[in-house]
Design a protein around this motif. Structure first.
Motif: not given
Length: 276
Positions: A136-137, A147-149, A163-164, A186-188
């Protein structure tokens, strides 16, 4: 890490600062130079601290108070240099110089970003991406594109990549079924996303594993991560460097593909795409 000397000073001091002053630094770096150009009270409110706490930061950094820091920002702002044209130069020449400098900055930033993901770290993440039951991204307002990529590319290599979802109830259903066999990526980045934090903490409570891609100042989720990837965040002028996140994502995808041997799946995908 940063070409701007003021940002470099803030970054160098950051690890040794108390939490309240760290919060002020994050605001200053996230919205440079504009966060420094308002009042001290406004800056403190954005950081969620008191004005005296914010004021102590500038004393600690060697400035003669907040006003002295503001003057230094106005004098040295890299953003202002980027958007201000020299009056004696033709507009075309100045614009060309700006674009060339942006290209140089982007190249330097990418080199630093790729260096932040050494071989062993890349292989560790690749193993998680390949072996998890589901992946899950998610990301924040801009990093959600990375994240979508990841989801689009990885779902071609293996099943169970998602995708979350955005709605809270859909996120609750997702978390309900998570376990230690599942992976969250997760990208944060600065202006760290509270929605990302809520989902990640709920997922970790269900024992889901976490790969966190963040900046050098570290998301508040850093302590939750099984694998932490810290990226330098040099920008090309005023543009946030999404290219860095995509470049690292591609490295991870290539490493995961080598473990998955997805030739048959990709052939089936291409065949189906021709018929649908």
């Amino acid at each position: 890490m940063e070409n701007d000397p003021i940002k470099a000073k803030l970054g160098a001091a950051y690890p040794d600062l108390p939490p309240g002053e760290r919060a002020v630094v994050r605001v200053l770096l996230d919205d440079h130079p504009f966060a420094a150009l308002g009042s001290l009270r406004a800056l403190a409110e954005r950081a969620g601290v008191s004005p005296p706490t914010a004021s102590r930061l500038f004393d600690r950094l060697g400035y003669a108070g907040f006003a002295d820091f503001q003057a230094a920002v106005r004098d040295r702002s890299r953003l202002l240099e980027f958007v201000t044209r020299a009056p004696t130069a033709p507009a075309e020449a100045t614009t060309g110089a700006q674009v060339w400098q942006a290209a140089q900055d982007l190249r330097t930033g990418l080199e630093g970003t790729l260096a932040a993901v050494p071989e062993q770290l890349c292989q560790t993440v690749a193993a998680l991406l390949a072996d998890a039951r589901t992946v899950w991204a998610l990301g924040g307002p801009l990093s959600e594109l990375a994240a979508e990529y990841l989801v689009r590319q990885l779902s071609g290599l293996r099943p169970g990549v998602h995708r979350v979802p955005e709605p809270a109830y859909a996120r609750a259903r997702t978390v309900l079924d998570l376990s230690g066999s599942d992976l969250v990526v997760a990208y944060d980045f600065r202006r760290y996303s509270s929605a990302t934090a809520r989902f990640v903490r709920a997922a970790r409570a269900r024992d889901a594993r976490l790969v966190l891609v963040t900046d050098a100042w570290e998301s508040p989720l850093a302590a939750e991560a099984e694998v932490l990837i810290r990226l330098p965040r040099e920008a090309a002028g005023p543009i946030a460097p999404l290219a860095h996140e995509i470049a690292v994502t591609e490295l991870l995808l290539v490493a995961a593909a080598a473990r998955l041997a997805p030739a048959g799946r990709l052939a089936d995908l291409d065949a189906l795409a021709q018929t649908l």
